[in-house]
Design a protein around this motif. Structure first.
Motif, PDB file in Angstrom:
ATOM      1  N   LEU A  25      -3.172  73.637  37.014  1.00 59.10           N
ATOM      2  CA  LEU A  25      -4.256  73.580  37.986  1.00 59.10           C
ATOM      3  C   LEU A  25      -3.899  72.634  39.134  1.00 59.10           C
ATOM      4  O   LEU A  25      -4.303  72.853  40.279  1.00 59.10           O
ATOM      5  N   GLY A  26      -3.152  71.577  38.825  1.00 62.37           N
ATOM      6  CA  GLY A  26      -2.648  70.704  39.875  1.00 62.37           C
ATOM      7  C   GLY A  26      -1.734  71.460  40.824  1.00 62.37           C
ATOM      8  O   GLY A  26      -1.758  71.237  42.040  1.00 62.37           O
ATOM      9  N   PHE A  27      -0.938  72.362  40.273  1.00 56.79           N
ATOM     10  CA  PHE A  27      -0.079  73.218  41.106  1.00 56.79           C
ATOM     11  C   PHE A  27      -0.925  74.070  42.046  1.00 56.79           C
ATOM     12  O   PHE A  27      -0.644  74.175  43.243  1.00 56.79           O
ATOM     13  N   ALA A 151      -5.558  58.887  32.224  1.00 61.23           N
ATOM     14  CA  ALA A 151      -4.305  58.493  32.864  1.00 61.23           C
ATOM     15  C   ALA A 151      -3.259  59.598  32.737  1.00 61.23           C
ATOM     16  O   ALA A 151      -2.557  59.930  33.700  1.00 61.23           O
ATOM     17  N   ALA A 152      -3.174  60.200  31.543  1.00 58.80           N
ATOM     18  CA  ALA A 152      -2.229  61.299  31.333  1.00 58.80           C
ATOM     19  C   ALA A 152      -2.623  62.524  32.152  1.00 58.80           C
ATOM     20  O   ALA A 152      -1.768  63.198  32.727  1.00 58.80           O
ATOM     21  N   LEU A 153      -3.930  62.804  32.219  1.00 54.70           N
ATOM     22  CA  LEU A 153      -4.400  63.938  33.012  1.00 54.70           C
ATOM     23  C   LEU A 153      -4.125  63.703  34.501  1.00 54.70           C
ATOM     24  O   LEU A 153      -3.760  64.637  35.230  1.00 54.70           O
ATOM     25  N   ALA A 154      -4.307  62.475  34.941  1.00 51.75           N
ATOM     26  CA  ALA A 154      -4.020  62.140  36.337  1.00 51.75           C
ATOM     27  C   ALA A 154      -2.546  62.345  36.642  1.00 51.75           C
ATOM     28  O   ALA A 154      -2.181  62.904  37.692  1.00 51.75           O
ATOM     29  N   LEU A 159       1.832  65.713  38.801  1.00 53.35           N
ATOM     30  CA  LEU A 159       3.080  66.448  38.593  1.00 53.35           C
ATOM     31  C   LEU A 159       2.967  67.865  39.143  1.00 53.35           C
ATOM     32  O   LEU A 159       3.842  68.349  39.867  1.00 53.35           O
ATOM     33  N   GLY A 160       1.873  68.541  38.765  1.00 48.60           N
ATOM     34  CA  GLY A 160       1.665  69.898  39.256  1.00 48.60           C
ATOM     35  C   GLY A 160       1.447  69.933  40.750  1.00 48.60           C
ATOM     36  O   GLY A 160       1.979  70.808  41.451  1.00 48.60           O
ATOM     37  N   TYR A 161       0.671  68.979  41.250  1.00 49.68           N
ATOM     38  CA  TYR A 161       0.336  68.903  42.665  1.00 49.68           C
ATOM     39  C   TYR A 161       1.579  68.706  43.517  1.00 49.68           C
ATOM     40  O   TYR A 161       1.816  69.426  44.494  1.00 49.68           O
ATOM     41  N   MET A 165       3.635  71.089  46.139  1.00 47.35           N
ATOM     42  CA  MET A 165       3.919  70.653  47.505  1.00 47.35           C
ATOM     43  C   MET A 165       5.395  70.847  47.846  1.00 47.35           C
ATOM     44  O   MET A 165       5.740  71.208  48.977  1.00 47.35           O
ATOM     45  N   ILE A 166       6.262  70.618  46.854  1.00 42.41           N
ATOM     46  CA  ILE A 166       7.685  70.849  47.079  1.00 42.41           C
ATOM     47  C   ILE A 166       7.967  72.340  47.245  1.00 42.41           C
ATOM     48  O   ILE A 166       8.709  72.762  48.140  1.00 42.41           O
ATOM     49  N   ILE A 167       7.349  73.152  46.392  1.00 46.62           N
ATOM     50  CA  ILE A 167       7.541  74.597  46.503  1.00 46.62           C
ATOM     51  C   ILE A 167       6.941  75.115  47.807  1.00 46.62           C
ATOM     52  O   ILE A 167       7.502  76.000  48.462  1.00 46.62           O
ATOM     53  N   GLY A 168       5.800  74.547  48.204  1.00 42.28           N
ATOM     54  CA  GLY A 168       5.154  74.964  49.431  1.00 42.28           C
ATOM     55  C   GLY A 168       5.889  74.497  50.679  1.00 42.28           C
ATOM     56  O   GLY A 168       5.643  75.008  51.779  1.00 42.28           O
TER      57      GLY A 168
END
Length: 450
Positions: A25-27, A151-154, A159-161, A165-168
């Motif tokens: 979902l971050g992705f 903290a792990a969810l953040a 990580l996904g976000y 951004m790198i892929i985008g």
């Protein structure tokens, strides 16, 4: 042996199913942002759009800064049919994601050199739908697990976000370069095809939304408060009018008054910290890809050299940030992240003086992204800790909007500043404006302990 066991225990939380869902979902959250931000600025620059105009174009991102205006609707309104099928959070996520696919596809059919207004309208749609998706994903993340897992969810969200951004950015540049390998001239169809590919990648979020489990939230206390407010309004107004007014009050007033009631006079200092924490990073970032173009870097160099190392360091930084948060607490790592962000911006001033140097840019982006991973993981965890159950969408949207509003406004003048004073001066100033944040973190920390 004890160190290995401790490290294994610290990392095991990242294998949790809910953490992996938040990763994807971050992705879905990170991809549309860069398509109306850094990647779009690269496209506009290649199309011959002036730097000052690109800086003003970034004001489309104001949608992210004012998303708290419609966040109460996401908290309160149940979408017909979709809510019964998917639940409150997932139904809003799916609606936003469908709008994103349509909006990015519309951008892919635009020509900024011939009709920049067409591109701007679809970019605005993408920004609005993306901000709405962020509202729901943040609420979904906060409500999906207890505080000890936040903290792990953040970190997973980051990580996904950041991967998106790198892929985008790197991915979009690589696709455009693959469609038109020539490094000379501007090729519209290459950018259009690249954005079509990015539109298809939004299916990742849709798939996760359809298969995720709706979080269970105890809203009994909030419901009792809503009933009390409704009763009070019915004593003064006709029933239909009272029901509308009480709904508006519960949706738009209670989430904000709840925040100020919990933190009292310290709420102002907290909001001041939130509104400036990322100012150095955001002001610098608006000119990043424009800077790379002006320094003579090709799409291939940015995509396959700099960004590859940057992605690795972002992933390491985010994961490391999650471990540091669990061991040392949020405020200490929040301070460390702000310090690293301010200092690393000075490295881009060095790049501006050196000019085109792929090894130097690779090192600088690696250090910068590692620092950003730590800082953002700490900041997400801190914002999440400030929200209250039942109001998470509205309160987190307010806090994250405040985080962007002032920095984005200042960033809009970045292009004009570079034109007037040059890149070296710009990056030095972008670094210096980040240091007062350290004092605010210390002040908030003292007030919380008092």
């Amino acid at each position: 042996m004890q160190l290995v066991t401790t490290l294994k225990d610290a990392l095991s939380v990242y294998a949790h199913k809910r953490v992996l869902l938040i990763l994807f979902l971050g992705f879905s959250s990170g991809l549309p942002l860069v398509l109306v931000f850094s990647t779009l600025s690269f496209w506009l620059r290649e199309a011959g759009i002036e730097r000052t105009a690109i800086g003003y174009f970034s004001w489309i991102l104001t949608a992210y800064s004012v998303k708290w205006l419609w966040a109460p609707l996401v908290d309160k309104i149940r979408l017909p049919l979709l809510a019964n099928w998917l639940g409150q959070r997932r139904s809003w996520m799916l609606l936003a994601q469908i709008a994103l696919v349509f909006g990015i596809w519309g951008m892919s059919n635009s020509d900024p050199a011939a009709n920049i207004e067409h591109l701007a309208l679809f970019a605005l749609l993408v920004a609005f739908a993306s901000a709405t998706q962020d509202i729901v994903i943040d609420a979904f993340r906060i409500e999906s697990a207890p505080e000890k897992m936040q903290a792990a969810l953040a970190a997973a969200s980051l990580l996904g976000y950041r991967s998106a951004m790198i892929i985008g950015t790197a991915g979009a540049l690589a696709v455009a370069a693959w469609v038109e390998p020539s490094t000379h001239g501007y090729h519209l169809h290459a950018w259009q095809f690249s954005y079509k590919v990015m539109s298809a990648l939004m299916l990742v979020g849709i798939i996760v939304t359809l298969f995720a489990k709706e979080p269970v939230v105890d809203k009994q206390q909030n419901q009792l408060l809503d009933d009390k407010i409704k009763s009070q309004f019915r004593e003064k107004y006709p029933q239909q009018v009272a029901d509308i007014l009480s709904w508006l009050y519960s949706a738009c007033v209670i989430p904000f008054s709840n925040f100020f009631n919990r933190y009292g006079k310290h709420a102002i200092v907290i909001l001041l910290l939130i509104s400036t924490y990322r100012i150095s990073d955001i002001v610098m970032g608006i000119m990043a890809n424009v800077f790379y173009v002006d320094m003579g870097f090709s799409k291939e160099e940015i995509a396959f050299l700099s960004k590859v190392f940057g992605l690795i360091m972002t992933l390491v930084g985010a994961a490391f940030g999650g471990i540091l948060l669990a061991k040392f607490g949020t405020m200490r790592i929040l301070f460390l992240g702000a310090l690293l962000t301010a200092v690393t911006n000075l490295l881009f001033a060095v790049q501006a003086m050196v000019g085109h140097s792929v090894p130097l840019l690779t090192v600088i982006i690696s250090i910068d992204n590692f620092s950003a991973g730590i800082a953002t993981a700490a900041f997400i965890a801190y914002l999440s800790s400030l929200t209250a159950s039942g109001y998470s969408a509205t309160q987190y949207a307010l806090l994250s909007s405040i985080m962007l509003l002032f920095p984005k406004f200042v960033a809009g003048f970045a292009g004009a500043y570079v034109d007037a004073f040059g890149y070296v001066n710009f990056y030095v100033v972008a670094s210096l404006i980040g240091f007062p944040v350290l004092w605010l973190i210390c002040l908030v920390n003292r007030t919380e302990r008092a």
